[in-house]
Design an enzyme around this catalytic site. Structure first.
Site, short mmCIF file in Angstrom:
data_model
loop_
_atom_site.label_atom_id
_atom_site.label_comp_id
_atom_site.label_asym_id
_atom_site.label_seq_id
_atom_site.Cartn_x
_atom_site.Cartn_y
_atom_site.Cartn_z
N GLU A 16 -1.27 -9.05 10.56
CA GLU A 16 -2.08 -7.89 10.13
C GLU A 16 -1.77 -6.67 10.98
O GLU A 16 -1.06 -6.74 11.99
CB GLU A 16 -3.58 -8.21 10.27
N ASP A 206 -6.32 -4.74 0.64
CA ASP A 206 -6.40 -5.08 2.06
C ASP A 206 -5.99 -3.86 2.88
O ASP A 206 -6.55 -2.80 2.73
CB ASP A 206 -5.51 -6.31 2.31
#
Length: 305
Positions: A16, A206
């Site tokens: 991420e 996201d």
């Protein structure tokens, strides 16, 4: 256009928060549940990491040295060389939450949000107990948005008057009027709402980044795709597919800021999925998109002595 796997299975859990550091020409990213901050050098292919004592949701450089990261329920300062970690703030006492995505605005404030610490399998059913916070340059922290499910992508328009923000639970991207001088946000509107759309096709929005045309490149978790959205209409202008189902975030990098780096996840991926998509968790790079991004912002505030 080409999609290249830069680091196979780079993340053990959730890759991420990619951040291109154009001072060092390296890519920072995190592996959330491996409690790790990574620094990748494309010139040498070296991928170094620091392992901390709790989940790491995001990382951004500080202008005066070191890194600001979301670790568990805390915002911390990390000195990469000495490995010293200094707690700046702790939030949400009594709530089972953790920091997730975070980014700096053009003035150098850190914006970072929280979510449930143990995500439910059915994302829309997750309790909306998270918040979005702003760490100002004087070191103070304020709670800006409450009732968030999964706090995710953040970006600011080139004129500094708009902030974009994603909550993955309702599958929505929002736009706020943004005051650069105060960091105040107001007048929320919905850029796109995918709540009624097919998950395999559109996934859950996201992490994201903006290109210099003002369009948003959004990783759509479970869709295998990063989609380019018109920030005025929400329309999908372009789509890039990856050999991994769980795309998590993206940023522009490279010396000309014309390469799109994309992180992916393998967290809780079943064995059948890993057999079909063995590159899950890998770090990818897309070239030849014909667009560029902006230099990423850094934290401009003071850091602990």
């Amino acid at each position: 256009m080409s999609v290249e796997c830069v680091i196979k299975n780079a993340a053990k859990t959730v890759g991420e928060g990619p951040h291109w550091d154009d001072v060092t020409n390296t890519l920072l990213y995190v592996d959330i549940y491996d409690n790790a901050i990574h620094r990748f050098n494309p010139e040498t292919n070296a991928d170094d990491k620091i392992v901390l004592d709790s989940s790491v949701g995001f990382v951004v450089p500080a202008r005066k040295g070191g890194l600001i990261a979301g670790v568990g329920k805390c915002l911390v300062h990390v000195d990469w060389d000495t490995k010293k970690v200094t707690k700046l703030h702790e939030v949400e006492e009594g709530l089972a939450t953790r920091f997730n995505d975070g980014k700096c605005d053009p003035q150098g404030r850190v914006w970072a949000g929280t979510m449930m610490g143990s995500p439910k399998p059915n994302i829309p059913d997750m309790e909306r107990i998270g918040s979005l916070y702003c760490l100002d340059k004087d070191g103070s922290l304020r709670n800006v948005v409450q009732g968030v499910g999964i706090s995710n992508g953040l970006a600011w328009s080139s004129d500094g008057k708009s902030m974009y923000y994603i909550d993955s639970s309702p599958r929505q991207m929002y736009k706020y009027d943004f005051d650069p001088s105060t960091g105040k946000i107001e007048n929320r509107s919905v850029v796109f709402d995918n709540s009624g759309k097919s998950v395999p096709e559109f996934g859950f929005p996201d992490g994201m980044t903006l290109d210099t045309k003002g369009n948003a490149w959004v990783a759509h978790f479970f869709s295998k795709k990063v989609m380019c959205h018109d920030t005025k209409t929400g329309e999908v202008l372009q789509s890039v597919e990856f050999p991994a189902t769980r795309t998590t975030s993206c940023c522009f990098g490279g010396k000309n800021l014309d390469e799109l780096y994309v992180t992916t996840s393998v967290y809780e991926a079943p064995e059948e999925e890993m057999k079909e998509y063995p590159l899950g968790g890998s770090l990818f790079r897309v070239k030849g998109l014909g667009v560029k991004g902006y230099s990423a912002n850094m934290y401009e505030g003071n850091i602990p002595a």
